[in-house]
Design an enzyme around this catalytic site. Structure first.
Site, short mmCIF file in Angstrom:
data_model
loop_
_atom_site.label_atom_id
_atom_site.label_comp_id
_atom_site.label_asym_id
_atom_site.label_seq_id
_atom_site.Cartn_x
_atom_site.Cartn_y
_atom_site.Cartn_z
N SER A 62 38.51 -3.23 -50.74
CA SER A 62 37.98 -3.39 -49.40
C SER A 62 38.88 -4.31 -48.59
O SER A 62 39.09 -5.47 -48.96
CB SER A 62 36.57 -3.98 -49.44
OG SER A 62 36.23 -4.51 -48.17
N GLN B 73 38.19 -5.38 -45.68
CA GLN B 73 37.38 -6.40 -45.00
C GLN B 73 37.18 -7.61 -45.90
O GLN B 73 37.28 -8.76 -45.46
CB GLN B 73 36.03 -5.80 -44.59
CG GLN B 73 36.20 -4.71 -43.53
CD GLN B 73 34.90 -4.00 -43.19
OE1 GLN B 73 33.86 -4.28 -43.77
NE2 GLN B 73 34.97 -3.08 -42.26
N ARG C 2 32.03 7.96 -35.61
CA ARG C 2 32.94 8.95 -36.19
C ARG C 2 32.22 10.27 -36.51
O ARG C 2 32.79 11.34 -36.39
CB ARG C 2 33.61 8.40 -37.44
CG ARG C 2 34.42 7.15 -37.16
CD ARG C 2 35.48 6.91 -38.21
NE ARG C 2 35.96 5.53 -38.17
CZ ARG C 2 36.81 5.04 -37.30
NH1 ARG C 2 37.29 5.82 -36.33
NH2 ARG C 2 37.18 3.77 -37.34
N ARG D 190 41.80 -7.89 -36.01
CA ARG D 190 42.57 -8.96 -36.66
C ARG D 190 43.36 -9.76 -35.65
O ARG D 190 43.46 -10.98 -35.74
CB ARG D 190 43.52 -8.34 -37.70
CG ARG D 190 42.78 -7.88 -38.94
CD ARG D 190 43.60 -6.85 -39.68
NE ARG D 190 43.01 -6.48 -40.97
CZ ARG D 190 41.96 -5.68 -41.12
NH1 ARG D 190 41.34 -5.18 -40.07
NH2 ARG D 190 41.51 -5.39 -42.33
N ASP E 85 38.12 6.20 -43.59
CA ASP E 85 37.38 6.42 -42.33
C ASP E 85 37.47 7.86 -41.82
O ASP E 85 36.86 8.20 -40.81
CB ASP E 85 37.91 5.47 -41.24
CG ASP E 85 37.51 4.03 -41.54
OD1 ASP E 85 36.53 3.82 -42.27
OD2 ASP E 85 38.19 3.11 -41.03
N LYS F 94 41.73 -0.08 -34.07
CA LYS F 94 40.53 -0.93 -34.15
C LYS F 94 40.74 -2.06 -35.16
O LYS F 94 40.45 -3.22 -34.86
CB LYS F 94 39.34 -0.05 -34.55
CG LYS F 94 38.07 -0.78 -34.89
CD LYS F 94 36.90 0.18 -34.92
CE LYS F 94 36.60 0.78 -36.30
NZ LYS F 94 36.02 -0.14 -37.28
N SER F 95 41.21 -1.73 -36.35
CA SER F 95 41.38 -2.76 -37.38
C SER F 95 42.38 -3.82 -36.93
O SER F 95 42.17 -5.02 -37.13
CB SER F 95 41.93 -2.14 -38.67
OG SER F 95 40.93 -1.39 -39.30
N ARG G 137 27.37 7.92 -45.04
CA ARG G 137 28.18 9.02 -44.49
C ARG G 137 28.15 10.25 -45.38
O ARG G 137 28.50 11.33 -44.91
CB ARG G 137 29.62 8.57 -44.25
CG ARG G 137 29.78 7.93 -42.90
CD ARG G 137 31.23 7.79 -42.46
NE ARG G 137 31.24 7.17 -41.14
CZ ARG G 137 32.17 6.34 -40.71
NH1 ARG G 137 33.19 6.01 -41.49
NH2 ARG G 137 32.10 5.83 -39.49
N LYS H 104 28.84 2.81 -45.19
CA LYS H 104 29.50 2.68 -43.88
C LYS H 104 28.45 2.60 -42.78
O LYS H 104 27.31 2.27 -43.03
CB LYS H 104 30.48 3.83 -43.68
CG LYS H 104 31.65 3.81 -44.67
CD LYS H 104 32.53 2.57 -44.46
CE LYS H 104 33.64 2.45 -45.47
NZ LYS H 104 34.36 1.19 -45.38
#
Ligand code: S3P
Length: 451
Positions: free
Chosen positions: A175, A177, A401, A32, A328, A27-28, A359, A355
């Site tokens: 982070s 992100q 998740r 990108r 994650d 996913k990451s 979580r 998140k």
């Protein structure tokens, strides 16, 4: 959708990005790759692109910026004139539930110099954006959030030919992100950018930019990581062809499912094995898990095979830098802890509260519904493991998740676990049900409307 799982005999199978059912692309890296292909000039091809809820919002936003793309099976073909020629979007860039889309896109839009509004779901509107707003402002980006520094984010017009300033910045919280947002914005800066973080978050962006020829240097000092990026001489990124490895964070559900189900043996192929992502493997091995990995290729990302056999696990205490390397994986890791002997304690993990849902609190409340012995702490949680749990009906709090983790918990339950609103799983692992089913799990899917 409702998903119900029961205790199963043994799970067997080999899964890869090519098998059917298979493991989705990372996913990451998909986020990108799509965004950098949109920023590049020319035609790019991304194989094993993870086509799901969260990446769709990224692709829709790119289209509004004037980037053309099409998906051919799981190959994403992107055509762009480069970020310096992006269009001003005519509508809000809607990022759904995806903070990755919002934070990465904000950096790219800042580099492009086009005005835009970035917004998302209620849940995304509650996530912290001050972490990108203030460093972007120091680079000269006219960006504002709501009064509480959350989305919607408004980026005002600026003279696109005036460069942004490079920045020297220590991230208050590790982070990837935020790091990515600032590196992408720095593609339009006239000076170099230096970012420091401790501990180091995932480095997919640094790897990909370097692979594309952007001058980047990394340095490591004790526990801290510094990335230094020089201005790009060509003014834009080159187009590229990339094969995305399987998502370790999706593979993690099959890894834990196999470890806790007696008699299981599962092989996972071409999975991303970037060290900044695979902390859970190291922790599980310390707990006694029978896991073997082999790396088959390394550029721009290490990938390879993972072989696991069911194992008796022993509880563990984890905190500090290990938390970032498995950020994650805590929902599914907690299920491994449920089946371990003794206590497992997680601390230093306050970021889990920011998140897709909080979580820590949602995990603890749903785990106690299914009979787990769990307690919540301000920055983590503790679990007392046992051979099996009772089971019950749970709510995934709109968190993909958490939904998959609770479904895996059903494999060690006496009465089964039913996950309501399980369609959220499509955000990141649409073939989750089929993969577990193919491995031999007792898993059942029903549409509540048709029951
Ligand atoms: C991501 C980084 C992580 C992770 C998220 C995806 C990324 O968040 O939790 O699911 O693709 O950059 P951080 O920004 O906290 O590192």
């Amino acid at each position: 959708l409702k998903l119900t799982t029961h205790q199963s005999h043994s799970l067997k199978g080999e899964f890869s990005t090519k098998s059917i059912p298979g493991i989705p692309g990372d996913k990451s890296i998909s986020h990108r790759a799509a965004l950098m292909a949109g920023m590049a000039r020319g035609e790019s091809r991304i194989h094993n692109f993870m086509d799901s809820g969260v990446t769709k919002v990224m692709l829709d936003a790119l289209r509004q910026l004037g980037v053309e793309w099409r998906l051919n099976e799981n190959v994403l073909i992107v055509r762009s004139e480069g970020f310096r020629d992006w269009n001003t979007p005519q509508q809000v860039l809607y990022c759904g539930n995806s903070a990755t889309t919002m934070r990465l896109l904000a950096g790219a839009v800042a580099a492009a110099g086009v005005p835009a509004v970035l917004d998302g779901s209620e849940s995304l509107r509650s996530r912290p954006m001050d972490r990108i707003i203030s460093p972007l402002q120091s680079m000269g980006v006219p960006i504002k959030g709501s009064a509480s520094n959350t989305a919607p984010l408004v980026i005002s017009p600026r003279n696109p030919s005036a460069p942004l300033s490079g920045i020297e910045y220590t991230l208050p919280v590790s982070s990837a992100q935020v790091k990515t947002c600032l590196l992408l914005a720095s593609l339009a800066a006239d000076g170099s950018t230096t970012l420091r973080e401790s501990p180091m978050s995932r480095d997919h962006t640094e790897r990909m930019l370097e692979w594309l020829g952007v001058p980047i240097e990394n340095s490591f000092d004790a526990n801290s990581h510094t990335v230094h990026m020089y201005p790009i001489r060509s003014g834009t990124l080159p187009s590229f062809e990339l094969v995305v490895p399987g998502d370790f964070s999706s593979a993690a559900f099959l890894i834990v499912a196999g470890l806790i189900t007696p008699g299981s043996e599962i092989v996972l192929k071409n999975i991303g094995l970037n060290h900044t992502r695979t902390g859970m493997l190291d922790v599980l091995q310390l707990m006694g898990a029978n896991i073997a990995t082999s790396i088959t290729s390394t550029s721009p990302e290490p990938e390879g095979d993972i072989r696991i056999k069911s194992s008796d696990l022993v509880g563990i205490t984890i905190g500090s830098e290990m938390v970032v390397r498995m950020i994650d994986e805590f929902p599914i890791f907690s299920i491994a802890a449920l089946k371990s002997s003794g206590y497992t304690k997680v601390y230093d993990a306050i970021e889990l509260r920011y998140k897709e849902t909080d979580r820590i609190s949602s995990l603890c409340s749903e785990l106690s519904i299914i009979g787990a012995s769990v307690s919540e702490h301000s920055d983590g949680f503790s679990i007392l493991g046992s051979k099996e749990i009772q089971g019950g009906t749970v709510d995934p709090h709109s968190d993909h998740r958490l939904a998959m983790s609770l479904a895996v918990a059903g494999l060690i339950s006496t009465m089964g676990v039913t996950v309501n609103s399980a369609e959220i799983i499509n955000e990141s692992f649409p073939s989750f049900f089929d993969a577990l089913n193919a491995a031999g799990a007792k898993i059942h899917c029903s549409d509540p409307g048709q029951d």
